[in-house]
Design an enzyme around this catalytic site. Structure first.
Site, PDB file in Angstrom:
ATOM      1  CD  GLN A  33      33.201 -13.398 130.909  1.00  0.00           C
ATOM      2  OE1 GLN A  33      33.162 -14.519 130.403  1.00  0.00           O
ATOM      3  NE2 GLN A  33      34.282 -12.911 131.455  1.00  0.00           N
ATOM      4  CB  CYS A  74      37.701 -20.199 131.730  1.00  0.00           C
ATOM      5  SG  CYS A  74      38.783 -19.914 130.313  1.00  0.00           S
TER       6      CYS A  74
END
Length: 256
Positions: free
Chosen positions: A70, A185
């Site tokens: 991503q 994250c």
């Protein structure tokens, strides 16, 4: 390491007054070590290879996973399961065969940081944990090698240039201890394009530093808010009580 300038490849650099032939030659001589081949290291390494940096070393212990794709633009779907540094090194060589790329698949820590970083002219740290950041900063300070540090979270990012001179602050003048509310994250998420913005700024700072162009972020922290599309810089002085440098001058060739 590059010994001659490829005039056609680097034409857009060479016509820049702030870079020119001498700056491009300096990039060709530069040895840059990048900690982390992920969201920040990917765009930073691509732009530095494209810029003609002579030697790039990638250090990262991980393999490519599907959820990396991503934001980690060095990799493709077929790379899942492969070494990040080996795959990333191949991508950089394909982009610019004139850049020598070394891949070190290991976790940098306080025990091996000096050995791994010795010989670099500049360090870029885009890793995702504070223990490694502190180890990189300590080695950078001890070896006198300037450190471009970038970090991201959700929609925000920051970049600075530490240890770039005897009076320059170190990373721990900014982050003295691991924050109690430190996030990852994986737990809170991050917008993929943000890593491209911050990683590219890291590469830009590296190019400016090597070429002696413009004003770098020494003694300043660039704070970027991607959600509101706003940025600002805050000043940072060396902290006499810093647990990393104690207000002492940097040593080594980069600290002169």
């Amino acid at each position: 390491m590059s010994t001659e300038i490829d005039i056609e490849r680097f034409a857009r650099h060479i016509v820049l007054r702030e870079i020119g032939g001498p700056g491009q030659q300096a990039l060709g001589r530069a040895r840059v070590t990048i900690i982390g081949a992920g969201g920040l290291g990917a765009p930073a390494s691509l732009y530095l290879a494209a810029a003609g940096v002579g030697e790039i070393t990638l250090i990262d212990p991980d393999t490519v996973s599907l959820d990396n794709l991503q934001r980690q633009i060095l990799f493709r779907t077929d790379d899942v399961g492969a070494s990040k540094v080996e795959t990333g090194a191949a991508a950089l060589r394909a982009l610019n065969p004139g850049t020598q790329v070394s891949a070190i698949q290991t976790l940098l820590d306080s025990g091996n940081a000096r050995e791994l970083l010795t010989g670099a002219d500049l360090i870029l740290d885009g890793c995702d944990n504070f223990a490694t950041r502190f180890a990189v900063n300590a080695a950078s300070r001890a070896l006198g090698i300037p450190l471009v540090s970038g970090a991201i979270g959700r929609w925000d990012g920051q970049v600075s240039l530490f240890n770039a001179g005897p009076d320059a602050p170190c990373y721990r003048c900014w982050v003295p201890e691991i924050p109690p509310d430190a996030e990852t994250c994986a737990r809170v998420g991050v917008v993929g394009a943000l890593t491209g913005v911050i990683g590219s700024i890291m590469a830009l700072e590296a190019i400016k530093h090597v070429c002696g162009a413009g004003e770098t972020l020494v003694g300043r922290i660039l704070l970027f808010d991607g959600l509101n599309m706003d940025s600002r810089t805050v000043k940072l002085k060396r902290d006499p009580g810093c647990p990393g440098c104690g207000g002492n001058p940097a040593s080594g060739p980069g600290g002169q």
